[in-house]
Design a protein around this motif. Structure first.
Motif, PDB file in Angstrom:
ATOM      1  N   LEU A 146      17.070   1.599  -7.554  1.00 48.93           N
ATOM      2  CA  LEU A 146      16.534   0.298  -7.962  1.00 48.93           C
ATOM      3  C   LEU A 146      15.473  -0.138  -6.963  1.00 48.93           C
ATOM      4  CD1 LEU A 146      16.638  -2.140  -9.874  1.00 48.93           C
ATOM      5  CD2 LEU A 146      18.375  -3.132  -8.392  1.00 48.93           C
ATOM      6  N   MET A 147      14.299  -0.507  -7.492  1.00 48.43           N
ATOM      7  CA  MET A 147      13.218  -0.933  -6.584  1.00 48.43           C
ATOM      8  C   MET A 147      13.463  -2.360  -6.093  1.00 48.43           C
ATOM      9  SD  MET A 147      10.256  -1.494  -9.494  1.00 48.43           S
ATOM     10  CE  MET A 147       9.219  -0.321  -8.781  1.00 48.43           C
ATOM     11  N   TRP A 148      12.918  -2.666  -4.921  1.00 47.40           N
ATOM     12  CA  TRP A 148      13.134  -3.998  -4.332  1.00 47.40           C
ATOM     13  C   TRP A 148      12.272  -5.037  -5.063  1.00 47.40           C
ATOM     14  CZ3 TRP A 148      14.675  -4.193   1.423  1.00 47.40           C
ATOM     15  CH2 TRP A 148      15.052  -5.482   1.776  1.00 47.40           C
ATOM     16  N   VAL A 178       8.600  -0.083  -1.452  1.00 47.86           N
ATOM     17  CA  VAL A 178       7.155   0.032  -1.236  1.00 47.86           C
ATOM     18  C   VAL A 178       6.429  -1.299  -1.438  1.00 47.86           C
ATOM     19  CG1 VAL A 178       5.053   1.094  -2.189  1.00 47.86           C
ATOM     20  CG2 VAL A 178       7.033   2.515  -1.655  1.00 47.86           C
ATOM     21  N   GLN A 179       6.803  -2.033  -2.491  1.00 51.01           N
ATOM     22  CA  GLN A 179       6.092  -3.299  -2.758  1.00 51.01           C
ATOM     23  C   GLN A 179       6.711  -4.483  -2.026  1.00 51.01           C
ATOM     24  OE1 GLN A 179       3.231  -3.811  -4.224  1.00 51.01           O
ATOM     25  NE2 GLN A 179       2.916  -1.759  -5.049  1.00 51.01           N
ATOM     26  N   ALA A 180       7.888  -4.299  -1.498  1.00 52.11           N
ATOM     27  CA  ALA A 180       8.544  -5.420  -0.799  1.00 52.11           C
ATOM     28  C   ALA A 180       7.992  -5.575   0.615  1.00 52.11           C
ATOM     29  CB  ALA A 180      10.050  -5.177  -0.744  1.00 52.11           C
ATOM     30  N   PHE A 198       9.159   3.669   1.857  1.00 54.95           N
ATOM     31  CA  PHE A 198       8.051   2.796   2.245  1.00 54.95           C
ATOM     32  C   PHE A 198       6.726   3.553   2.186  1.00 54.95           C
ATOM     33  CE2 PHE A 198      11.735   1.142   4.604  1.00 54.95           C
ATOM     34  CZ  PHE A 198      11.711  -0.180   4.189  1.00 54.95           C
ATOM     35  N   SER A 199       5.651   2.752   2.094  1.00 52.92           N
ATOM     36  CA  SER A 199       4.314   3.339   2.118  1.00 52.92           C
ATOM     37  C   SER A 199       3.430   2.476   3.013  1.00 52.92           C
ATOM     38  CB  SER A 199       3.774   3.355   0.691  1.00 52.92           C
ATOM     39  OG  SER A 199       2.456   3.814   0.684  1.00 52.92           O
ATOM     40  N   ALA A 200       2.665   3.123   3.902  1.00 53.34           N
ATOM     41  CA  ALA A 200       1.887   2.368   4.900  1.00 53.34           C
ATOM     42  C   ALA A 200       0.695   1.638   4.289  1.00 53.34           C
ATOM     43  CB  ALA A 200       1.402   3.328   5.997  1.00 53.34           C
ATOM     44  N   HIS A 201       0.079   2.230   3.254  1.00 55.03           N
ATOM     45  CA  HIS A 201      -1.187   1.642   2.787  1.00 55.03           C
ATOM     46  C   HIS A 201      -1.014   0.341   2.015  1.00 55.03           C
ATOM     47  CE1 HIS A 201      -1.423   2.945  -1.575  1.00 55.03           C
ATOM     48  NE2 HIS A 201      -0.459   3.741  -1.171  1.00 55.03           N
ATOM     49  N   LYS A 202       0.226   0.007   1.675  1.00 54.05           N
ATOM     50  CA  LYS A 202       0.438  -1.262   0.967  1.00 54.05           C
ATOM     51  C   LYS A 202       0.429  -2.445   1.938  1.00 54.05           C
ATOM     52  CE  LYS A 202       1.424   1.003  -2.905  1.00 54.05           C
ATOM     53  NZ  LYS A 202       0.502   1.104  -4.026  1.00 54.05           N
ATOM     54  N   ILE A 203       0.444  -2.139   3.245  1.00 52.52           N
ATOM     55  CA  ILE A 203       0.482  -3.241   4.231  1.00 52.52           C
ATOM     56  C   ILE A 203      -0.695  -3.171   5.213  1.00 52.52           C
ATOM     57  CG2 ILE A 203       2.987  -3.530   4.074  1.00 52.52           C
ATOM     58  CD1 ILE A 203       3.078  -2.054   6.894  1.00 52.52           C
TER      59      ILE A 203
HETATM   60  C1  LIG Z   1       6.928   0.600  -6.121  1.00 54.16           C
HETATM   61  C2  LIG Z   1       6.097   1.767  -5.706  1.00 54.16           C
HETATM   62  N1  LIG Z   1       6.703   2.904  -5.317  1.00 54.16           N
HETATM   63  C3  LIG Z   1       5.996   3.976  -4.922  1.00 54.16           C
HETATM   64  C4  LIG Z   1       4.628   3.971  -4.899  1.00 54.16           C
HETATM   65  C5  LIG Z   1       3.875   5.190  -4.450  1.00 54.16           C
HETATM   66  O1  LIG Z   1       3.425   5.016  -3.136  1.00 54.16           O
HETATM   67  P1  LIG Z   1       2.238   5.926  -2.563  1.00 54.16           P
HETATM   68  O2  LIG Z   1       0.972   5.387  -3.124  1.00 54.16           O
HETATM   69  O3  LIG Z   1       2.323   5.735  -1.084  1.00 54.16           O
HETATM   70  O4  LIG Z   1       2.519   7.318  -2.953  1.00 54.16           O
HETATM   71  C6  LIG Z   1       3.940   2.817  -5.307  1.00 54.16           C
HETATM   72  C7  LIG Z   1       2.462   2.775  -5.358  1.00 54.16           C
HETATM   73  O5  LIG Z   1       1.854   1.977  -6.034  1.00 54.16           O
HETATM   74  C8  LIG Z   1       4.704   1.677  -5.704  1.00 54.16           C
HETATM   75  O6  LIG Z   1       4.098   0.544  -6.088  1.00 54.16           O
END
Ligand SMILES: Cc1ncc(COP(=O)(O)O)c(C=O)c1O
Length: 378
Positions: A146-148, A178-180, A198-203
């Motif tokens: 489940l996504m945050w 990732v979006q939280a 987590f993903s670095a480029h979202k922050i």
């Molecule tokens: C909720 C969610 N999970 C995963 C990803 C994928 O992350 P990445 O772009 O770092 O591969 C994204 C990218 O938009 C996302 O919004």
């Protein structure tokens, strides 16, 4: 022409301090962190520092942080890693997950034939119900995903409750955060999940860098086989500058005032175009996200028209634009196809203000009037 970047959920511009941190590491710590000599040790130190920064930010043990190439890899790592560890099993996931989970589960279930899955839909406000998620679990369920916070609507999901319920049932719980990150208080101390991505480029960190937090140390099969880096959990020479950039971006965004801008935008838009329908507006959302549709206008057309006027916005999920599929998130929420096809997502940055909001509303109104005129002639 003035340009407006309103696609922060797709990516956030890299912060200057991130670039500096990465340049410094590239210059001074160029070694391979696995090398035993001074150059390798320098690089190892930088990597350890970055890991420590993430761990203290998330209030977890540094040993549970695995650096990856981004959210997609972290998500795939969990799905494939759990599935490869057992001949059979069952996965419960929400219908609004990112394709890096939804498609990974779908595809791997066609390869690991002993595995099946159940997809759980959200309510019409885009929120998953804890009971629905847990009722979908069977005897054989090994993993719940489940996504945050949803990338399209911004709707925040009950991850704490689901994680706790999974713990009680002895089922692994995976949260895509990732979006939280950057928009909500992501304190993993309180979240009883096994895996968090987590993903670095979202922050404001670098693109192509992410992390998987394996909070409880649960061993899963490794996706990348090779030199045994990251304690054997993710082989491949580590992206030291990327990890340092990720660490430098933590805690730098402040969205506290953005919620007022977003809410003012929605109020102004509905006044200007009363037929606008907002999605997820009644749920709790990330402060910067607004998803809506203006009936009669194709989302992609709207996006292109807005682009011509200097506005970078998204239609449906940015990751899947290019494909002319209606948003799977809106469909799962029960939105009719015409709405799911005509959706537009605005994701404001931390610098959003009233001027941006006014310019956006007047551009949308202009595009609507123009497109309506064209369809009238056609
Ligand atoms: C909720 C969610 N999970 C995963 C990803 C994928 O992350 P990445 O772009 O770092 O591969 C994204 C990218 O938009 C996302 O919004």
């Amino acid at each position: 022409m003035k340009q407006f970047y309103l696609d922060y959920n797709a990516t956030c511009p890299q912060l200057p301090e991130v670039t500096l941190a990465m340049q410094e590491v590239t210059k001074t710590a160029f070694g391979n962190p696995s090398s035993l000599h001074w150059a390798g040790r320098n690089a190892r130190r930088k990597l350890d520092d970055a890991r420590e920064s993430l761990a203290s930010f998330f209030k977890i043990e540094s040993g549970s942080v695995v650096f990856t190439s981004g959210g997609t890899e972290s998500n795939n790592m969990v799905i494939q890693g759990v599935m490869a560890g057992s001949n059979d099993g069952h996965i419960v996931l929400s219908a609004i997950e990112h394709p890096a989970i939804l498609q990974a589960v779908e595809q791997w279930c066609t390869r690991f034939l002993g595995w099946t899955y159940t997809v759980v839909k959200p309510n019409k406000d885009g929120c998953l119900c804890v009971e629905d998620m847990m009722n979908a679990c069977q005897e054989s369920t090994k993993l719940v995903c489940l996504m945050w916070a949803n990338n399209e609507t911004g709707v925040i999901q009950p991850v704490f409750e689901v994680a706790q319920a999974c713990r009680e049932k002895n089922i692994l719980c995976f949260v895509d955060a990732v979006q939280a990150l950057g928009k909500l208080d992501v304190n993993l101390d309180q979240l009883d999940a096994d895996f968090v991505s987590f993903s670095a480029h979202k922050i404001g960190g670098p693109r192509g860098v992410g992390a998987l937090v394996m909070k409880r140390g649960t061993a899963i099969e490794s996706l990348m086989i090779g030199g045994g880096q990251e304690r054997g959990r993710r082989s491949g020479t580590e992206n030291v500058a990327g990890a340092a950039g990720f660490a430098a971006a933590l805690g730098k965004l402040d969205y506290a005032n953005v919620v007022q801008v977003r809410d003012a935008f929605e109020a102004k838009l509905i006044k200007a175009i009363p037929s606008t329908a907002f999605f997820g507006q009644r749920g709790e959302r990330t402060p910067n996200t607004s998803m809506f549709c203006i009936p009669g206008l194709e989302g992609e057309t709207l996006l292109m028209q807005m682009d011509l006027m200097g506005f970078a916005v998204a239609s449906g999920s940015a990751c899947s634009s290019g494909k002319r599929e209606p948003s799977h998130v809106l469909r799962a929420m029960g939105a009719p196809d015409f709405q799911a096809r005509s959706s537009l997502r605005i994701s404001f940055g931390v610098d959003a203000n009233e001027q941006v909001c006014d310019a956006l509303v007047s551009a949308l109104l202009k595009v609507k009037t123009r497109l309506k005129g064209m369809s009238g002639r056609g």
